[in-house]
Write an enzyme that holds these catalytic residues in place. Structure first.
Site, PDB file in Angstrom:
ATOM      1  CB  CYS A  52    -117.952  17.131  52.776  1.00 33.85           C
ATOM      2  SG  CYS A  52    -119.132  18.084  51.808  1.00 33.85           S
ATOM      3  CG  ASP A  84    -125.660  13.953  49.941  1.00 35.50           C
ATOM      4  OD1 ASP A  84    -125.195  12.806  49.814  1.00 35.50           O
ATOM      5  OD2 ASP A  84    -126.447  14.260  50.848  1.00 35.50           O
ATOM      6  CB  CYS A 125    -120.486  14.367  53.283  1.00 34.23           C
ATOM      7  SG  CYS A 125    -121.599  14.952  52.003  1.00 34.23           S
ATOM      8  CG  ASP A 126    -125.480  16.247  53.688  1.00 33.39           C
ATOM      9  OD1 ASP A 126    -124.569  17.012  54.030  1.00 33.39           O
ATOM     10  OD2 ASP A 126    -126.361  16.562  52.883  1.00 33.39           O
ATOM     11  CE  LYS A 127    -128.236  11.817  53.152  1.00 39.04           C
ATOM     12  NZ  LYS A 127    -127.575  13.017  52.638  1.00 39.04           N
ATOM     13  CB  CYS A 197    -122.628  22.236  51.952  1.00 39.33           C
ATOM     14  SG  CYS A 197    -122.173  21.147  50.575  1.00 39.33           S
ATOM     15  CD  GLU A 449    -129.976  15.132  49.965  1.00 40.28           C
ATOM     16  OE1 GLU A 449    -129.844  14.930  51.186  1.00 40.28           O
ATOM     17  OE2 GLU A 449    -129.199  15.837  49.305  1.00 40.28           O
ATOM     18  CB  SER A 475    -130.387  18.990  49.277  1.00 38.06           C
ATOM     19  OG  SER A 475    -129.342  19.756  49.820  1.00 38.06           O
TER      20      SER A 475
END
Length: 561
Positions: A52, A84, A125-127, A197, A449, A475
């Protein structure tokens, strides 16, 4: 008269009492003529250990070259990230959500300390995305976010793959649906290169929301990580940061209650991640905007799901780019239909409506985005539940495929590992409610998650046969009949801590309730016997985090008390 745009950096560059500072700036390559230019902090969440994020340094270099071309000074720096996907189901996952706070703190620290006039941020990435957004709101100086973009699809046996394919393949292997060879080939081919992702998981959910909120340039969320469009975006972003500096447009001019509502509406219409709730509570608090769980439920009641996107659907973000033409086409459709408000300011210096004027209209000769007249679901997939199990709220993600009501006996686990082992060893009975507790923001710590258990459930063929509730979170790749963010968490004495095996639990996403069907007298007896377990971590960052973090219903923030 030329507008002054170096209002912050001049506190260092024009102060004749700071010769050492000037000497060090010369050492970075600055020339005397650069001392009157605005300085831009170019921050990325680059690191090599996560697909990511592993390409972000290259994109940052393109941005820096563009910044220099536009007569600005650019300084690259990096902040942290946590993958993650790599840490999922391990003790490392406890650091994922807490990393959001470190990202925000570190960006605030560098930009404030070095007096940068503006910021261009490159999350992956996510965070990364909410962490960056929280920092920019605290700083409140001209800023733009460039999303790193999503990954291309993997392929095996003519089928598209993504990261969730690899998680679910283990459950399929363990139930003899696929061979060991097929399992390994799915894992090897799920992630073919750089980018976040690919489904409507947390990174793409947040990127989509931030685009319609106006904090990224149009098309940023849907332009793939390795596309020519992403390179062009990086080349053009310096034009817009200069405009923001000249017009003194700051994040708090862009992030308003209305723009947050726009972001949540778009994300929900696409079937976005439950992490949307956690992160937007934190973003709203950083912007000092009153936005609560009740606002999410109000929006969910009004917004149909039209995105046939993974994990509940079948398509990926790359399909929005290749087959529809990009996120602005969807935004324009929702704008024209009166779902979104068009008068919100954006980083282009124009409103959302003005940005969409020349964007083509959507056509429905494709299966990715449905029309509002024929939605996938008539209201949002995210439901805010209340009841004796969650007096302060819980979050359900219901696509409609699982049904809307679930009632069954509890199967209780005090850790994710215990639950995973039970699922993989086939000891979960159909009709039961899996309870995973002591995994909240304090009890986890870090509210990890639960993608592994939900993927194992789906891979084992139990997706429509069991429910899963937790004081942890899910997630963006999770799907099934799942409820997370149960507040108060078990570690703080929430009722989820008192649930016993075979207790009946009822989840009703029509009435938005979650109830432990045990008499109050029995609950009081159990409460008298309960004592909080010791914290799992007694030192280091996670220990500090447990002392500062708020509950999930407040966004798990650490900086406002």
């Amino acid at each position: 008269m030329k507008k002054r745009i170096n209002n912050f950096s001049e506190k260092i560059t024009k102060d004749t009492n700071l010769p050492a500072a000037h000497a060090m700036l010369y050492a970075t390559g600055m020339k005397e003529s650069d001392f009157c230019k605005a300085q831009i902090g170019i921050v990325s969440n680059w690191y090599e250990g996560n697909p990511c994020n592993m390409h972000l340094d290259k994109l940052a270099k393109i941005i820096k070259a563009s910044v220099i071309t536009n007569n600005l000074v650019g300084f690259q720096f990096t902040t942290i990230g946590v993958s993650d996907g790599i840490t999922m189901g391990t003790s490392g996952m406890r650091y994922s959500l807490p990393s959001r706070e470190l990202i925000a703190d570190s960006i605030e620290t560098v930009v404030e300390a070095h007096h940068y006039d503006g910021v261009i941020a490159l999350p992956g990435c996510d965070k990364n995305i909410p962490g960056v957004m929280m920092a920019l709101l605290r700083l409140n100086r001209p800023s733009i976010i460039v999303y790193g973009g999503s990954i291309s699809s993997g392929y095996y046996n003519g089928k598209k793959l993504d990261i969730v394919s690899s998680f679910e393949s283990l459950g399929k292997k363990n139930t003899n649906q696929i061979s060991e060879k097929e399992y390994k080939n799915i894992v090897k081919n799920s992630c073919p290169g750089p980018g976040a992702c690919g489904g409507m998981y947390t990174a793409n959910t947040m990127a989509s929301a931030l685009e319609v909120m106006g904090m990224t340039l149009p098309y940023s969320s849907s332009s793939p990580s390795t596309s020519e469009n992403k390179k062009i975006e990086c080349q053009e972003v310096s034009i817009y940061i200069k405009k923001l500096l000249e017009q003194k447009i700051k994040p708090k001019d862009i992030v308003t209650k209305t723009s947050i509502e726009n972001g949540v509406k778009l994300a929900m219409s696409l079937g976005g991640s439950t992490n949307l709730v956690l992160h937007f509570l934190a973003i709203a608090k950083s912007a000092h905007i009153d936005f609560s769980l009740k606002d999410f439920q109000k929006i969910s009641d009004q917004i149909p799901v039209i995105g046939n996107l993974k994990p509940s659907g079948i398509f990926l973000m790359e399909d929005i780019h290749l087959c529809i033409g990009g996120m602005p086409i969807i935004i324009k459709y929702l704008l024209n239909e009166g779902i979104l408000e068009g008068d919100c300011l954006t980083v282009t210096g124009k409103t959302v409506y003005e940005n969409m004027k020349n964007v083509p209209n959507i056509t429905f000769n494709q299966k990715i985005i449905h029309s509002l007249k024929q939605p996938i679901k008539k209201n949002g997939n995210i439901r805010i539940l209340y009841g004796n199990l969650a007096p302060s709220g819980a979050i359900a993600k219901i696509s409609g495929k699982e049904g809307t009501i679930f009632r069954g006996p509890a199967n209780v686990f005090d850790s994710e590992k215990e639950a995973n082992d039970a699922i993989l060893n086939h000891i979960i009975e159909p009709g039961s409610v899996i309870v995973i507790r002591y995994v909240g923001p304090i009890g986890g710590p870090g509210m990890p998650e639960m993608l592994k258990p939900t993927s194992y459930i789906m891979g084992s063929g139990l997706g429509k046969k069991v429910a899963l509730i937790t004081d942890g979170r899910f997630s963006g790749g999770s799907h099934g009949f799942v409820v997370g963010h149960i507040t108060p968490e078990a570690q703080c004495g929430g009722l989820i801590a008192l649930v016993k095996k075979k207790d009946l639990i009822k989840i009703d996403t029509e009435k938005n309730t979650i109830t432990l069907e045990v008499k109050n007298e029995e609950i009081q007896k159990r409460r008298k016997l309960w004592n909080p377990p010791s914290l799992k971590v007694q030192k280091g960052y996670l220990y500090k985090y447990t002392k500062l973090v708020s509950q999930a219903s407040e966004g798990c923030i650490t900086d406002e008390f």
